[in-house]
Design a protein around this motif. Structure first.
Motif, short mmCIF file in Angstrom:
data_model
loop_
_atom_site.label_atom_id
_atom_site.label_comp_id
_atom_site.label_asym_id
_atom_site.label_seq_id
_atom_site.Cartn_x
_atom_site.Cartn_y
_atom_site.Cartn_z
N LYS C 48 0.83 -1.21 0.00
CA LYS C 48 0.00 0.00 0.00
C LYS C 48 0.86 1.26 0.00
O LYS C 48 0.47 2.29 -0.55
CB LYS C 48 -0.93 0.00 1.22
CG LYS C 48 -2.07 -1.00 1.08
CD LYS C 48 -2.99 -0.95 2.29
CE LYS C 48 -4.21 -1.83 2.06
NZ LYS C 48 -5.12 -1.79 3.20
N CYS C 51 1.82 1.75 -3.70
CA CYS C 51 0.80 2.18 -4.68
C CYS C 51 0.03 3.41 -4.21
O CYS C 51 -0.86 3.88 -4.92
CB CYS C 51 -0.13 1.03 -5.02
SG CYS C 51 -1.22 0.57 -3.70
N LEU C 83 -2.50 -2.60 -8.37
CA LEU C 83 -2.59 -3.50 -7.22
C LEU C 83 -3.71 -4.51 -7.45
O LEU C 83 -4.80 -4.15 -7.88
CB LEU C 83 -2.88 -2.69 -5.95
CG LEU C 83 -3.17 -3.48 -4.66
CD1 LEU C 83 -1.88 -4.03 -4.07
CD2 LEU C 83 -3.88 -2.61 -3.63
N PRO C 85 -5.72 -6.38 -4.97
CA PRO C 85 -5.76 -6.29 -3.51
C PRO C 85 -6.12 -7.62 -2.83
O PRO C 85 -6.73 -8.50 -3.44
CB PRO C 85 -6.86 -5.26 -3.25
CG PRO C 85 -7.71 -5.29 -4.47
CD PRO C 85 -6.85 -5.70 -5.61
#
Lengths: 334, 287, 233
Positions: C48, C51, C83, C85
């Protein structure tokens, strides 16, 4: 081995406690030393302090943001007038009765508005207040849309001018101080811990086994009853009820919300600071009428954006102040 | 025949309530925001229309050419400048800030325009009527209802068939991940508010043609809009129209019994539905 | 100056919790890095932080020679970082195809488009009008991968690629991985299954409680050394 002591009170809080008791004693004697306009202003101050403290209990600690507390202010006034006019109940006795009746009314009301979540709950409470106001406007025996004044025969029961003003002031003082003390004690108790847990995380408090719905429900009803007692007192201060004034969203909810937001939501001290600020602003700016309200609204928005915990929250965070300690402090010795 | 007429008028007024509600429903759907100042913004639009008409001499419905973009631009700025700062997990900031905004708008309008009642004059549009058999329908209410249907159909199309609607739905579902698709939530929210206030502008102009208005009418309109949304079921735009119609009919029936009962009957209908079906009559399946 | 990804000494918080205490890594274009570590080691926070969903409080992230520390997610995707996720996080009110289209919305040019994805995952074409979350777990993971690829990224971050998927599905997805990374794209792979992650990667980085415990090429370290680094012993 690390040594530490745990304490609740601080020096500031002890001084504040002694000071508060002294202040209360001096104020209680006010009818003997103060002018009747002072009594009036101080009574009004106590009323706003009580309303703000109660609203803060709901919004700041249980997340129940009501925009409809004027429902109970108006209800309290109308019940008091009905009891005094139709049943001949002594107006002062009517105050606690109004609280009781309003609390009973709040039980079914709560079961309806609690079906709405979050912000929709807020507007739902407002609808309820509108329903009450419209019903009051239909009550022709109580003057319908234009309202009714307390007849001289009933006013006489409150005694002569001095006694009437004094007893209404004492009641306001008792309600103001009483609501403050109640909230303070409530937050120190086991329920207080539960409330703080609710505020900080619903999930956490569910897993702690606290029945959130139940606590919220009981508090809503309790606050409704107390708010109605304040409303009853307001109706005796004014000696008059009318639907638009008794159920005014501006007077009994908007100002109260601004007081709490400016002072500091979710703290006991916040409503006190907020009420002081509100009365100061009113004394100096009320002549500007509309502009004063514009200023108040802007101030509330600025505080909410810049210092969401209000003036008191800001100060407490900066300086570690606490006048009403409800938590515990740990002092480490090295 | 009288009853049919009352119901018919109620249905048509319901279109206006649906216009009050549609924007409220849209921004709740996109960003879970309940804007307490929504009603006051409707009244603001009415005053802006009044000024546009005074300066340009346009008829009210043509004034919308100016009022809609002005309100939409105001909505964009309001969201970017103020409301975006209040959005997070906490319920209080948006609620209290929009409450403050409501007080500011009311008193601002009062300061500029005084408390006098105003009305927009739409000329023949207000008196013309259409007749079907024994029934007579005012042209204005009919137009109002048709506009509500058109606005809701357009919003529905926008929401489910356009890139903007896709961005709204994605941001509503998961704003963080939507961010990784290049959608800046601050801008997505601002567009939603712009669109909402565009609809508010239409609602404001119709309100001002149909009845008198003053700076303090907003909260009442907010409440009607809110009731229409809840009756219809959150997140369902056609449900919102149905909610507006139910509210309009209930008020009409109430008024037929006793003029003092008009508004109260609408509230009672709302509370009844809340008691029986708390999620509204037509809740969306995924909630 | 690297034209890949360089992370230097970043410190990031997950809420109030400090999840990364000075983590560094370097990834060349076209290479795959396996990011391993126990639950709570800071793997997701690291992704995180790269990105733009988490803003590092200290340190620097450089991408193709450009400082991207603290950029928002909407900006890093435009620079070619995507990403996938953890938990897929598909948009539930969008159809499969709408999810994919949204992924390509920023309009970077490159090899990936709807048709190419449907060739890679034919089942998605068949179900393109269904709500994305009505698909099976494996199919949803395909949508999540597809959504990331649609932005034609130069770096894809895969967070817990196989979590909650059936072994046969995992095998399928890994079989497709070379087709994806073979385009000169770099990737960071977070994976519970360490063996699988290492076999798919050119290099690895092991995190323990927010710090790098071991890094290098999989073939340069013994299984025991990697295992020791994983458990922080």
């Amino acid at each position: 081995m690390m040594q530490f002591t745990i304490s609740r009170a601080t020096i500031t809080s002890r001084i504040a406690g002694v000071f508060a008791l002294l202040l209360l004693a001096v104020l209680a004697a006010a009818p003997w030393w103060a002018s009747s306009s002072f009594l009036h202003l101080a009574g009004e101050f106590a009323v706003y302090l009580a309303l703000a403290t109660l609203w803060n209990l709901l919004a700041g600690y249980t997340g129940l943001v009501s925009v409809g507390q004027q429902a109970y202010v108006g209800l309290g006034g109308y019940i008091t007038f009905s009891l005094a006019l139709f049943l001949g109940v002594h107006p002062l006795l009517a105050i606690p009765l109004a609280g009781l009746v309003a609390a009973l009314v709040a039980i079914p009301v709560a079961s309806l508005v609690f079906r709405l979540a979050g912000a929709y709950f807020a507007i739902g409470t407002w609808v309820m207040a509108e329903v009450f106001r419209l019903i009051a406007a239909q009550a022709t025996a109580l003057g319908g849309g234009s309202g009714i004044s307390l007849p001289a025969t009933v006013t006489k029961e409150l005694g002569g001018k001095w006694l009437r003003e004094a007893s209404i002031f004492w009641l306001a003082l008792a309600l103001g101080a009483g609501c403050l003390a109640l909230v303070y004690l409530l937050l120190r108790s086991r329920i207080g811990l539960a409330l703080t847990a609710i505020r900080d995380s619903e999930v956490a408090s569910t897993s702690l086994g606290i029945r959130i719905g139940r606590v919220k429900h009981v508090l809503y009803v309790l606050v409704a009853g107390l708010t109605a007692m304040i409303g009853a007192l307001i109706s005796l201060q004014k000696l008059r009820v009318s639907p638009d004034a008794a159920f005014s969203v501006n007077d009994w909810t908007a100002f109260v919300i601004f007081i709490v937001v400016i002072g500091g939501i979710g703290t006991i001290e916040g409503p006190i600071i907020g009420t002081i600020v509100y009365f100061l602003l009113r004394e100096f700016l009320a002549d500007f009428g509309t502009l004063y309200l514009l200023f108040l609204g802007t101030l509330a928005i600025v505080v909410m954006l810049a210092a969401p915990k209000g003036l008191w929250g800001y100060a407490a965070e900066r300086f570690g102040w606490s006048l009403f300690p409800v938590g515990y402090r740990i002092h480490f010795k090295d | 025949m009288d009853l049919i007429n009352i119901v018919l008028q109620g249905v048509l007024v319901g279109g206006l309530y649906a216009l009050f509600a549609a924007g409220l429903s849209l921004i709740f759907g996109v960003m879970r925001l309940v804007n307490i100042a929504h009603g006051d913004l409707i009244v603001l639009a009415a005053y802006i229309a009044m000024e546009v008409i005074r300066l340009s001499g346009l008829p009210p419905l043509l004034a919308l050419i100016f009022v809609v973009p002005v309100m939409a631009a105001f909505g964009y700025a309001l969201q970017r400048g103020i409301l975006n700062r209040t959005l997070g997990g906490d319920l209080l900031p948006p609620l209290l800030v929009s409450f403050g905004l409501s007080v500011i708008l009311q008193n601002g309008l009062l300061a500029v325009f005084t408390a006098d009642s105003r009305k927009l004059d739409a000329g023949v549009l207000e008196t013309a009527s259409l007749s079907f058999g024994g029934l007579s329908i005012g042209l204005l209410p009919a137009l109002m209802f048709a506009t509500a249907v058109a606005v809701i159909a357009a919003l529905q199309f926008m929401f489910y068939k356009t890139a903007l609607g896709r961005a709204f739905r994605a941001t509503s579902d998961d704003a963080e991940i939507a961010e990784l698709m290049g959608l800046d939530r601050r801008r997505v929210y601002a567009w939603a508010m712009a669109l909402c206030l565009g609809v508010v502008a239409i609602a404001g102009v119709f309100l001002a043609i149909r009845s008198n208005f003053d700076p303090f009418m907003g909260p009442g309109r907010l409440i009607f809009g809110f009731e229409a949304v809840i009756i219809g079921g959150l997140g369902n735009l056609w449900g919102t129209l149905a909610g507006g119609v139910i509210l309009g009919v209930a008020q009409g029936l109430g008024a037929a019994i006793d003029p003092g009962w008009q508004i109260l009957a609408g509230h009672v209908a709302f509370l009844l539905i809340l008691a029986i079906k708390p999620r509204g009559l037509f809740p969306r399946m995924d909630g | 100056m690297s034209d890949g990804l360089v992370v230097e000494n970043i410190e990031s918080f997950y809420g109030d919790f400090k999840a990364l205490h000075g983590v560094s890594l370097a990834l060349e274009p076209g290479k795959v890095l396996a990011l391993i570590g126990a639950n709570g080691a800071g793997k997701s926070t690291l992704l995180k932080s790269i990105c733009g969903l988490v803003s590092p409080k200290a340190g620097r992230v450089t991408w193709r020679g450009r400082d991207i520390t603290g950029l928002r997610g909407a900006q890093t995707v435009a620079l070619g970082i995507a990403l996938v996720p953890e938990g897929r996080r598909l948009f539930k009110s969008l159809s499969v195809e709408e999810n994919l289209i949204l992924g390509g919305q920023i309009g970077r040019s490159g090899p990936w488009g709807l048709q190419r994805l449907y060739d890679l995952f034919p089942i998605l074409q068949e179900k393109r009008h269904q709500p994305a979350t009505s698909l099976s777990g494996g199919q949803q993971q395909m949508v999540a991968i597809g959504r990331a690829l649609m932005s034609n990224p130069d770096l894809v971050l895969f967070d817990e690629l196989s979590l909650g998927l059936a072994p046969i599905v995992i095998k399928d997805i890994y079989a497709q991985l070379p087709k994806i990374t073979g385009q000169g794209m770099s990737a960071i792979l977070v994976e519970q299954d360490v063996t699988r992650a290492l076999s798919a990667a050119n290099q690895f980085l092991c995190l323990v409680e927010g710090r790098v415990s071991l890094a290098g090429a999989p073939q340069d370290h013994s299984r025991d050394a990697i295992s020791a680094a994983y458990f922080g012993t």
